[in-house]
Design an enzyme around this catalytic site. Structure first.
Site, mmCIF file in Angstrom:
data_model
loop_
_atom_site.group_PDB
_atom_site.id
_atom_site.type_symbol
_atom_site.label_atom_id
_atom_site.label_comp_id
_atom_site.label_asym_id
_atom_site.label_seq_id
_atom_site.Cartn_x
_atom_site.Cartn_y
_atom_site.Cartn_z
ATOM 1 N N TYR A 1 0.817 -1.217 0.000
ATOM 2 C CA TYR A 1 0.000 0.000 0.000
ATOM 3 C C TYR A 1 0.850 1.267 0.000
ATOM 4 O O TYR A 1 0.451 2.282 -0.560
ATOM 5 C CB TYR A 1 -0.968 -0.005 1.185
ATOM 6 N N GLU B 1 -0.931 -30.567 6.565
ATOM 7 C CA GLU B 1 -1.392 -29.526 5.637
ATOM 8 C C GLU B 1 -2.668 -28.830 6.121
ATOM 9 O O GLU B 1 -2.750 -27.606 6.105
ATOM 10 C CB GLU B 1 -1.643 -30.144 4.243
ATOM 11 N N ASP C 1 -2.514 -33.648 1.775
ATOM 12 C CA ASP C 1 -3.441 -34.240 0.806
ATOM 13 C C ASP C 1 -2.631 -35.023 -0.214
ATOM 14 O O ASP C 1 -1.406 -34.841 -0.325
ATOM 15 C CB ASP C 1 -4.207 -33.138 0.055
#
Lengths: 674, 377
Positions: free
Chosen positions: B111, B210, B262
């Site tokens: 920003y 995970e 996974d």
């Protein structure tokens, strides 16, 4: 087991004649009435095609009003009304024209026309009656009569005969014209394959027509007339034997009123000279005096074979009506105005060719850039005899020819060099012929054919060559814009920032600027506030060495004649519209101007002024072209100068090393987080 | 189950602190560009390429680090010129922060660039990449530049006692099983010794996981206590601090690390960034990667052997697997056969698909079986 005979009898008892209308009632999809959206489009299309044909035949600039409105009785019904300013239809013809299938004036004529079979509008009337049980209402007035006839019609599907359910006379506020009103089961859509898209396409290829569409929500879309010339009315020519089939020959022989076959051949067919006729008859073993009606069976076949083997004069193309390059451009400009394309390629209108016995020709218009989507496949607008083809794009010979061309050679993206290319490009293709080779009766796509494919390919290539020139100019321009952005905005800030960090004065950036740019740049500015119009050409030497440049201008003679120049040209050739200057020696980052002031009332566009430069080679020139060889100007110094401007070796060349900011970043994806 | 060869980690690398001369190299860069401008040369910098083609295995550290291939960032091209300009806006900004004794998050930096005119970043990825570039160029860490990620609190559950110095300078002793709530101990973005000291641990090994749902499942089933395991939630691709914390635990407390994710192509990349080093941070792999970490699963063969509910690989998944086949970190025979098997079967599965056999299956059967096979239990 029942005796065979009984079965045959049983079957025979079920067999009866099926009327044409009844057949179509059961096969709506053949004619494009298979769903409510489609039915609406087909109805609009048939009515509009008829109206345009009628107006053109009468030599009137078409003025069409298509009104689509909700039906008060049912939400799945729409009311369609198409009004034209055509010549009107005689009262006695009205029932047959609108409510009898296969009735038409053009089926047996050999010339280019929108509709041919005479099925279309009656099929719409039939569909309307089948889905709403309401008759079609026709209002028509011919110029010679004072009042208009109003008829309500239904089709008797058993007899293929019209039935007039109501009739009236009406004072109509127009000299001539026809209006058809139908209530049908239909659905209004916008976007692809919609009435609006169809009318937009129609407006593009018929710039002489003015078309107004009123949508069901009351929105009014007007396609204004962009040309006041009527298209050439195609001349009706007799059929040419090359395209003849056995059944058709049989029909001609039977129907002919000529006393002898010789006369039939020489008078009712195109391209058959007296000598050719004799040759044909000799080959088929017929005597010239035989009556046409008596030729039957094997003799017919022999005659056809002879007609196909004897060399005949090729079919004439006078029966074709091309749109022409000028009107294609105008039509595209008119309808695509809101897209603001940046480039209209000069349209291509190929000379007529013959396939089978039928002449045909191909026209292509190409538009690029502006608001056209850059990430989509090429938009292909297909037309056959000035009628937009909206369906079956994938099965069309036009699409096949466009897909088989390697557009990458012309600056477009195309995976593997086939399939439709991707880019902000729209291509219009018009095929005109006395017999369009449609793939099916629904007339949605053209069948592939080697002769047609060859013409399409040649036309695409011609348009694509213009596109290539445009794209390469454009990429040079954007390349230049990038460089200007670097030297004008980024570099000064970078110098400021680093100087501040090391607490030193800002260095002179000229040498860096010339290294980054390394071009001679020509920029033209047109001004016309208060007073005469001025064009200012600014020439900047953004190369790292001093240069003596010669600038050449080519412009229409009337502009040259109305211009005053500062400085005064070194030479002019008013007849050729040329003027030239030798600029004072320009050091790196130095610039000079040529100011052109036009006398009052003369207008000039940037595209009227072609600038050429000698003294720098093409690779280092921006905003102008190098002096072409055919300019017969003797400028030995300039040529020597240009020749010796070899590309200097750049000491900080990045050749051979990877551009860090262009290196692949695929490995970053999902590899690491924070 | 592909077995990764255990690599011995030889050295504990020194951890960075904000050094007094931390910003000197940034000013040297400015001097370098200023010099080029003064000589009339097109400004340019050379940087090692952070691409998968340019990472090399370092025997000594057992991790993948940046190779020798260099690229040039030059003001000759618009992109290069813009990045050079941004570099010096960034250098100016961090020097200013040093004067004012401030720090900034990476997101704040993004920003801040609103005021950089042409140099404004178009995405946070762009600003993060530039910070990494500056790390490479100056051989410093972003913390040296007073830039840090947001606290994203990857969590730790298990018998580990640490001493943390909090923002107020107070030192607290925390046991990650007894002194924390159900969410576990949230890792701060700085996990260096001056911030976190290890006091003691009863754990025998670490399971890096995970998904949060699986961490919860293991905690609820008491897996950590029963098997003396330390559970660390990776939260998808693990942040630098999570990887650094894993490495410290592994080196200082000698706890083996297994990675449980996974069964899909993206999970392989998670494991690679834990064990081998991520490509984007290849310049500091020696400090982030845990070379002895092992991949537990879900493997492509687990999907078959345990008959797990699975999804078809998407086109994107297939492309990711194919990209992994040309990634040098996956160039071992084990990984190749694992990737090939997944491509051949065309299937992927989530770790929580083990719930097919009931809530206890993962802790009572799957993990014990796999861990025994791996020699951890």
């Amino acid at each position: 087991m029942a005796p065979a005979r009984t079965i045959a009898e049983q079957l025979a008892s079920k067999q009866r004649e099926i009327s044409v209308a009844e057949f179509f009632e059961r096969n709506r999809q053949i004619l494009g009435f298979d769903n409510p959206q489609r039915a609406l489009l087909t109805t609009v299309k048939e009515a509009v095609d008829n109206s345009l044909d009628a107006a053109e035949e009468a030599g009137v600039l078409p003025e069409l009003m298509v009104e689509i409105a909700k039906d008060a009785d049912s939400p799945d019904r729409l009311r369609v009304a198409v009004t034209d300013n055509g010549p009107g239809i005689l009262r006695r013809e009205v029932p047959n024209v609108f409510a009898r299938l296969l009735y038409g004036s053009r089926f047996h004529s050999n010339r280019q026309a929108r509709g041919q079979q005479g099925i279309g509008i009656s099929a719409a009337v039939l569909y309307a009656a089948l889905t709403t049980a309401r008759p079609a209402r026709i209002t028509t007035k011919v110029e010679e009569e004072d009042a208009a006839h109003v008829l309500e019609l239904l089709i008797d599907t058993q007899k293929n005969a019209p039935r007039v359910t109501r009739e009236d006379v009406l004072i109509w506020d127009r000299p001539h014209g026809t209006r058809i009103e139908l209530a049908l089961k239909a659905k209004y859509i916008r976007g692809r394959q919609s009435p609006l898209e169809y009318l937009r396409g129609t407006a593009i290829v018929n710039p002489h027509a003015r078309i107004v569409l009123v949508e069901p929500d009351g929105t009014r879309v007007t396609f204004e007339r962009a040309a006041n010339e009527m298209p050439r009315i195609p001349k009706e020519t007799p059929p040419h034997p090359y395209g003849l089939e056995l059944g058709e020959l049989g029909y001609f022989l039977k129907a002919s009123k000529r006393p002898t076959v010789y006369e039939l051949l020489t008078r009712d067919f195109e391209g058959v000279s007296a000598r050719a006729a004799k040759d044909v008859l000799a080959r088929s073993g017929l005597s010239p005096g035989v009556t046409p009606g008596s030729i039957q069976g094997p003799t017919q076949e022999a005659l056809l074979e002879a007609l196909h083997s004897v060399p005949l004069v090729a079919p004439s193309s006078e029966c074709l009506s091309p749109i022409g390059p000028m009107l294609i451009k105008r039509g595209l400009r008119n309808v695509l105005g809101d897209v603001r394309p940046e480039f209209f390629a000069p349209p291509v209108s190929r000379p007529p060719k013959v396939r089978g016995g039928f002449p045909f020709l191909v026209e292509v218009g190409l538009v690029y850039g502006g608001g056209l989507p850059a990430d989509q496949p090429m938009q292909l607008l297909r037309f056959a005899n000035r009628v937009p083809l909206l369906f079956q794009q994938g099965a069309c010979a036009i699409t096949a020819a466009a897909s088989n061309l390697d557009w990458r050679r012309y600056g477009l993206e195309q995976k593997g060099g086939n399939g439709l290319p991707v880019g902000p490009v729209l291509v219009l293709v018009h095929v005109a012929s006395t017999k369009i080779p449609f793939t099916s009766e629904a007339k949605e796509a053209l069948a592939e054919d080697p002769d047609l494919d060859k013409e399409l390919t040649l036309a695409f290539q011609a348009a694509a060559r213009h596109l290539k020139v445009h794209i390469s100019r454009r990429s040079r321009r954007s390349f230049a814009q990038e460089k200007f952005e670097i030297i004008q905005k980024i570099l000064p800030r970078l110098a400021e920032k680093t100087s501040h960090l090391v607490d030193q004065p800002i260095p002179d950036l000229t040498p860096v600027i010339t290294r980054i740019m390394d071009v001679v740049s020509l920029e033209l500015q047109l001004t016309s506030e208060e007073g005469p119009r001025r064009a200012v050409l600014e020439v900047t030497n953004y190369t790292s060495r001093p240069r003596v440049l010669e600038i050449f201008l080519e412009t229409p003679t009337e502009i040259l004649g109305a211009s005053a120049f500062a400085p005064v040209p070194e030479g002019t050739d008013v007849g050729m519209g040329r003027a030239w200057w030798t600029l004072p020696k320009l050091g790196p980052n130095e610039r000079a101007q040529i100011v052109l002031t036009l006398s009052k009332g003369t207008d000039v566009e940037a595209s009227d002024l072609d600038w050429y430069v000698a003294g720098v080679d093409e690779a280092h020139l921006l905003g102008a072209d190098p002096l072409p060889g055919d300019w017969d100007v003797r400028l030995p110094r300039a040529l020597i100068e240009a020749a010796e401007t070899a590309v200097p070796a750049d000491p900080d060349s990045v050749e051979g090393e990877v551009d860090y900011d262009a290196a692949e970043s695929e490995a970053h994806v999902g590899d690491d987080d924070g | 189950m592909p077995r990764r060869a255990k690599r011995t980690s030889a050295t504990t690398t020194d951890e960075p602190k904000i050094r007094a001369d931390a910003l000197r190299p940034t000013l040297d860069l400015a001097q370098q560009i200023y010099g080029q401008l003064s000589l009339g040369e097109i400004p340019r910098m050379r940087l090692p390429l952070r691409t998968k083609q340019n990472i090399a295995f370092q025997m000594r550290e057992g991790v993948w680090r940046l190779g020798k291939a260099m690229g040039t960032r030059s003001a000759r091209k618009l992109d290069g010129a813009l990045m050079l300009l941004r570099t010096f806006y960034l250098v100016d900004f961090i020097n200013e922060m040093a004067r004012d004794n401030k720090t900034s998050t990476l997101r704040e930096l993004y920003y801040i660039s609103e005021g950089w005119q042409e140099g404004k970043f178009h995405s946070e990825d762009e600003s993060n990449l530039l910070v990494e570039d500056l790390e490479v160029l100056c051989e410093r860490l972003r913390e040296d530049f007073r830039l840090h990620p947001e606290e994203n609190g990857a969590s730790v559950i298990g018998d580990l006692t640490i001493r943390e110095r909090n923002r107020k300078g107070l030192v607290k002793k925390i046991n990650c099983r007894d002194d924390v709530g159900d969410g576990g101990y949230a890792l701060p973005s700085n996990v260096e010794k001056e911030k976190i000291e290890f006091v003691s641990s009863g754990a025998k090994f670490i399971v890096a996981i995970e998904c949060g749902g699986m961490v919860d499942r293991l905690a609820e089933n008491g897996f950590d206590e029963r098997h003396r395991a330390l559970l660390i939630h990776l939260k998808g691709q693990p942040a630098r601090s999570t990887r650094r914390f894993l490495k410290r635990l592994n080196e200082e407390l000698h706890l083996p690390v297994v990675v449980f994710t996974d069964g899909d192509p993206w999970s392989f990349r998670i494991f690679a960034s834990v064990a081998y080093g991520a490509i984007k941070t290849a310049h500091i792999s020696q400090y982030l990667a845990t070379p002895s970490a092992e991949f537990l699963g879900v493997t492509a063969s687990d999907i078959e052997n345990y008959e797990l509910p699975s999804d078809r690989l998407t086109d994107q998944d297939v492309r990711a697997l194919q990209a992994e086949l040309t990634d040098p970190r996956f160039s071992t025979a084990d990984w190749r056969s694992e990737i090939d098997l997944m491509l051949k079967n065309g299937k992927k599965a989530e770790q929580q698909s083990l719930a097919k056999y009931g809530l206890n299956y993962v802790t009572d059967h799957y993990l014990p079986e796999k861990l025994t096979e791996m020699g951890v239990l």
